[in-house]
Structures are given as C-alpha cells and as structure tokens.
Design an enzyme around this catalytic site. Structure first.
Site, PDB file in Angstrom:
ATOM      1  N   ASN A  33     -44.585  38.292 -19.647  1.00 51.65           N
ATOM      2  CA  ASN A  33     -45.733  39.416 -19.381  1.00 51.65           C
ATOM      3  C   ASN A  33     -44.567  41.469 -19.101  1.00 51.65           C
ATOM      4  OD1 ASN A  33     -44.505  39.830 -15.870  1.00 51.65           O
ATOM      5  ND2 ASN A  33     -45.497  37.966 -16.176  1.00 51.65           N
ATOM      6  N   LYS A  63     -53.473  31.575  -0.617  1.00 55.47           N
ATOM      7  CA  LYS A  63     -52.584  31.289  -0.805  1.00 55.47           C
ATOM      8  C   LYS A  63     -51.776  31.108   0.472  1.00 55.47           C
ATOM      9  CE  LYS A  63     -51.258  32.718  -5.017  1.00 55.47           C
ATOM     10  NZ  LYS A  63     -50.579  32.777  -6.320  1.00 55.47           N
ATOM     11  N   LYS A  80     -57.503  35.747  -2.299  1.00 54.11           N
ATOM     12  CA  LYS A  80     -56.334  35.754  -2.417  1.00 54.11           C
ATOM     13  C   LYS A  80     -54.996  35.127  -1.965  1.00 54.11           C
ATOM     14  CE  LYS A  80     -54.448  36.936  -7.084  1.00 54.11           C
ATOM     15  NZ  LYS A  80     -54.326  37.022  -7.764  1.00 54.11           N
ATOM     16  N   PRO A 130     -45.453  26.098 -10.829  1.00 54.95           N
ATOM     17  CA  PRO A 130     -44.904  25.939  -9.070  1.00 54.95           C
ATOM     18  C   PRO A 130     -45.537  26.908  -8.642  1.00 54.95           C
ATOM     19  CG  PRO A 130     -43.147  25.632  -9.545  1.00 54.95           C
ATOM     20  CD  PRO A 130     -43.998  25.045 -10.959  1.00 54.95           C
ATOM     21  N   ASP A 131     -46.596  26.900  -7.903  1.00 54.47           N
ATOM     22  CA  ASP A 131     -47.359  28.608  -7.474  1.00 54.47           C
ATOM     23  C   ASP A 131     -46.196  28.687  -5.879  1.00 54.47           C
ATOM     24  OD1 ASP A 131     -48.155  30.779  -5.559  1.00 54.47           O
ATOM     25  OD2 ASP A 131     -49.692  30.576  -6.521  1.00 54.47           O
TER      26      ASP A 131
HETATM   27  O1  C5P Z   1     -52.356  33.794  -8.647  1.00 48.92           O
HETATM   28  P1  C5P Z   1     -51.683  35.084  -8.850  1.00 48.92           P
HETATM   29  O2  C5P Z   1     -50.609  34.911  -9.627  1.00 48.92           O
HETATM   30  O3  C5P Z   1     -52.793  36.648  -8.695  1.00 48.92           O
HETATM   31  O4  C5P Z   1     -51.571  35.221  -7.768  1.00 48.92           O
HETATM   32  C1  C5P Z   1     -49.667  36.887  -7.265  1.00 48.92           C
HETATM   33  C2  C5P Z   1     -48.822  36.198  -6.355  1.00 48.92           C
HETATM   34  O5  C5P Z   1     -49.020  35.342  -6.200  1.00 48.92           O
HETATM   35  C3  C5P Z   1     -48.138  37.420  -6.354  1.00 48.92           C
HETATM   36  O6  C5P Z   1     -47.534  37.763  -4.930  1.00 48.92           O
HETATM   37  C4  C5P Z   1     -46.550  36.280  -6.962  1.00 48.92           C
HETATM   38  O7  C5P Z   1     -45.693  36.769  -6.657  1.00 48.92           O
HETATM   39  C5  C5P Z   1     -46.962  35.024  -6.890  1.00 48.92           C
HETATM   40  N1  C5P Z   1     -47.238  34.198  -7.721  1.00 48.92           N
HETATM   41  C6  C5P Z   1     -46.432  32.547  -7.034  1.00 48.92           C
HETATM   42  N2  C5P Z   1     -45.733  32.290  -7.300  1.00 48.92           N
HETATM   43  C7  C5P Z   1     -46.655  31.595  -9.157  1.00 48.92           C
HETATM   44  C8  C5P Z   1     -47.718  32.338  -9.305  1.00 48.92           C
HETATM   45  C9  C5P Z   1     -47.563  34.010  -8.453  1.00 48.92           C
HETATM   46  O8  C5P Z   1     -45.272  33.306  -6.327  1.00 48.92           O
HETATM   47  N3  C5P Z   1     -46.725  30.632  -9.838  1.00 48.92           N
END
Ligand code: C5P
Length: 488
Positions: A291, A428, A424, A391-392
């Site tokens: 990206n 999260k 969000k 993984p998030d």
């Molecule tokens: O879900 P989204 O990508 O919009 O969320 C953004 C936030 O989540 C940012 O702080 C990004 O660094 C974090 N993020 C993460 N791991 C992922 C996806 C997003 O830490 N796989």
C-alpha cells in the site's frame, strides 16, 4: 533561580570546560550547544555526565534542575533485594553507582543470590549489614522484617529472576526477600534478568502483567548476549537506566517551579512500541501486495517518544525513509520487517511495553499460495491468488496478557470518520484511535505527505486536531501520552 542552561554550564565548568565535556561525551561543539538550546540531553549522554560528576562528588539532576555536592540531603533509602541469577554480580556495581548518587543502600539477598555473590562483598561495599534470613533472632531483635520492609523509600529487586517474579505475582512469602515484597508499603521496582526464552515465556509475561497492574515499576531487560550464551531480551538493564528511573520515581511530587519552564521528559523509563510503514505480502519472488504508506507518521512518533526520554522499539515495514537517527533518538531500536506476520512476531517479542502505537498500514491479507518461482503467463489462464487473513497486531496487543497500559491505533477512513473510527476502537479493544480521512487529493492527501489532519478518539468522544506536519502531530500525541502516564 537556576534554569537548565545555568545548571548545565555550572556542571560543564566543574568538569573543566566545554572541550573536556565534548571529549567526555564524544560530541562536537555544535551538539553541546544544541543540548543547551534545547534544554535537554540524550539520556545516554546525561548518564555519562552524571556519573563523571558523581566521581567528583557532585550530584547533577537535569530533570529536577539540581546541581549540588553529593550527600547534601538527597539521601534516599533503597532496599536492594538481590535474587539468584548470574546478573547478581551486577547488583554490586549498581549499589556502588547508587551510593555515588547519594542513595543509602541496605541489602537483602536470597539464598540463591548467595550462590553468585557473598553478603560480605555487598556489606563491605555498602558499609551496612546485609540481611539474608527470615527467621534470624538477632535480625528480628535488631530490626524486624516488617520494619526492614517499611524503613525504605523504595524496594528495588535487581536482578529479579523469573522465579522471584512468579513468587511476587502470587504473593508467596517463603523467604526474607519475598516477605519484604508483601510487607512493604513503599514503591517497588523490579529489574528482571534471565534467559531470553524464560523472559518470553507466557507464564513470565503473565506474572509481569499482574505485577505492573499492581503498580510495580518495571525496568525492562535489554537485548543482547546473555550469560547463558543466547542472544535476545534478558540482560539486566544498565545501572544508569535503573538509577534514572529511581530518580524519577522518587522525585518530589511537588515539581519545582522551574520545572514547568524546562522541557518535560515525561517518558523516561518507559518502553514504547511503535509500528510504522506498510507491509509487503509476497505473491512470488518478484511481486507483492502493498500500500501507499510512507512510514513518515510512525517514524515521527518513534522520534518524538525518544525525545521525551522513552526507550522505543520501532517495528518498520519496508520504507524509503531513514531509521530515526541523531543524538535525540539514541533510544530507538529499529526492527525491519517485510510481512504482516513478521511485524506481528516482532511486536509480540518486544513486549512488555508501557505503550504501543500501531501506526503501520498492515496488509489485511497474505497470499497463501505464493510462488517460490516467478509466476509465468500460461495459456491455462490467470493464476488464482488464495488469500488468508493476516494477524491483527493492534487487536492482539490490546488483548495480550502483557497488554501495554496504553494501546493506540490509527484508522484511515474514507467515510463516516468519527463513527467508523469509534467502532474500530471498540472492536480492536484499544484505548485511543487516531483517525484520518484518506482518499483525498491535493491538501487533503495523507499517504506520503508531510502534513496530516487527524482526530483523537477515546472512550469519551473525539477531538479534531488542526492540519499540521506529521512531526507536530507526533509531538502533540506524545505530549498527550506523557500526560496520560504522569497525571491521569
Ligand atoms: O482495520 P484497520 O486496518 O483499518 O485498522 C487500522 C489500525 O489497526 C492501525 O492502527 C493499524 O496499524 C492496525 N492494524 C494492525 N494489524 C493489522 C491491521 C491493522 O495492527 N493486521
């Protein structure tokens, strides 16, 4: 009335003038004049200056703006609990350096600590009796263990072994040192040291999380070679780092009026984890999904945290900007990763941290069937990419057993900014979200630009910040973080 410059100049004069001090710190004239102008020294340089002055019998505290002969009332009582790891021998150096700064040391050793150093060496150094037994009649007659526990300004456990942390977390009191930890009513600080695997073990991390939640101050171990020959996190923090944290913890609650004029280094002793940049998810050895993230905001945040005195772990995806560099950012350790999985692994390994700032634009998906050879055009048609969720990292950190006290995420939204970002934050389970509207062009563009316009969202609502440079947003956010740790 003294200010930072007057105190620094007095200290420089005491050490023999500018040139001597430049040599001592290994910097040029311009760096020294920069420190003077900024009213701040990098933590490592400050430690050198303080140590050198201590040798000459002077006490320098650039945060508290004090420069006085040693032993002139700064004396605070440290009850030093030494537990049984190979790093126990370093406790002797720590005790000596603390005494140089005017602290009074009373030592307590566990049975296993005595396998590494003797009570005699510590007592010769401190000039005080060293306590080792819970049930010693003479000790109880002269000084009961309860009085020992209370007759201090701080209880410092250094080195703290994995076993001792477990005992503290579970409230065991089967020897003098662990009993003191239960009986004391003064601040407790731990400086762990152990094998990297023991440090990373979920049991140790869970014990640490419990202790931190109870208000025990943690001086995180450092990375490098450990005595057992393994490389990783587990080395006892340097004496200068431990001493700076004690200075800070015991600093008078009432800040001297001058302090408000001086720059506040409110994150000294804190470990902050920052993610930055994009991640690349390989399709084959030459292609990847990525990206537009430049890493500018994340890197600016890492720099600002370091300037505020924090130890920073910056986990960065592939970016085209340099690692944070310069005397102000010596506290930043940059870990370079490519994929989301690598970023996740690096973040979990970097725990514990006091605060995590997830500014990276992590790819949502990885290609499961990525090729090991370059994919070729074939007559059989276009290859199908099979995707799996990454993984998030933000959500995982927010729910980890060793969850940082403050977890901050970023949200790039194209519509309904406040609503989506608040949702969000809740999904999260992080504390704050820094939201920005992306997809704009010209003035409103975000990716790769130097400016940004963001909204801070927390449990109470939102606050729109004016458009400004990413560096200024970083400074403002770090000031907020400092306030959160020091006031809230
Ligand atoms: O879900 P989204 O990508 O919009 O969320 C953004 C936030 O989540 C940012 O702080 C990004 O660094 C974090 N993020 C993460 N791991 C992922 C996806 C997003 O830490 N796989």
């Amino acid at each position: 009335m003294s200010d930072f410059k007057t105190i620094l100049d007095a200290a420089i004069q005491q050490l023999g003038g500018n040139e001597t001090v430049q040599k001592l710190l290994g910097v040029g004239a311009s760096a020294l004049s920069n420190y003077r102008q900024r009213g701040q020294l990098p933590a490592a340089k400050q430690a050198i200056l303080e140590a050198e002055l201590a040798q000459q019998g002077w006490y320098l505290d650039l945060e508290g703006l004090q420069f006085t002969p040693l032993n002139s009332g700064q004396q605070r009582r440290v009850l030093l609990l030494i537990t049984g790891g190979i790093a126990a021998y370093k406790a002797l150096e720590l005790a000596r350096r603390l005494m140089d700064k005017g602290y009074q040391i009373r030592g307590v050793m566990t049975k296993s600590a005595m396998e590494f150093i003797t009570p005699l060496s510590l007592s010769a150094l401190t000039g005080e009796k060293v306590f080792t037994e819970l049930f010693s009649l003479t000790d109880e007659a002269e000084m009961g263990h309860i009085r020992l526990a209370r007759d201090a300004d701080i209880v410092l456990v250094a080195p703290a072994t994995a076993n001792f942390l477990a005992k503290m977390a579970h409230g065991l009191a089967d020897d003098l040192a662990s009993t003191i930890c239960l009986a004391t009513d003064c601040p407790v600080m731990i400086a762990p040291a152990m094998n990297p695997n023991m440090w990373a073990h979920p049991a140790t991390q869970a014990n640490l999380a419990t202790l931190k939640q109870r208000g025990v101050a943690l001086i995180a171990p450092e990375d490098g070679d450990t005595a057992c020959g393994e490389i990783g996190t587990g080395r006892l923090a340097e004496p200068a780092v431990i001493i700076a944290a004690i200075d800070r913890l015991l600093a008078p609650q009432q800040a001297p009026p001058l302090l408000s004029e001086a720059p506040v280094k409110g994150l000294i002793g804190r470990h902050i984890l920052v993610t930055s940049g994009p991640t690349y998810e390989p399709i084959d050895p030459v292609r990847y999904i990525a990206n537009h993230s430049s890493g500018k905001q994340g890197h600016a945040l890492a720099e600002a945290c370091a300037k505020a005195g924090a130890k920073v772990t910056l986990v960065s995806g592939p970016v085209h900007i340099p690692d944070p560099e310069g005397p102000d950012t010596e506290g930043v350790k940059t870990i370079h990763v490519t994929t989301a999985q690598e970023m996740y692994d690096a973040c979990i390994t970097a725990l514990p941290a006091d605060c995590a700032i997830c500014a990276a634009a992590v790819a949502d998906w990885q290609v499961v069937n990525h090729g090991t050879q370059k994919m070729k055009k074939t007559k059989t048609g276009i290859p199908k990419l099979e995707l799996a969720e990454n993984p998030d990292i933000l959500a995982s950190l927010s729910q980890h057993a060793a969850r940082p006290d403050l977890v901050i995420g970023f949200a790039a939204e194209t519509e309904n900014l406040h609503l989506n970002a608040q949702a969000k934050r809740q999904r999260k389970k992080c504390d704050w979200i820094i939201a920005n509207a992306v997809g704009g062009s010209g003035e409103d563009a975000v990716f790769g630009q130097d400016n940004n316009r963001v909204t801070l969202i927390d449990a109470h609502g939102h606050e729109d910040w004016q458009q400004t440079s990413k560096a200024k947003i970083a400074a403002k956010l770090v000031a907020r973080i400092e306030r959160w740790f020091n006031e809230d």
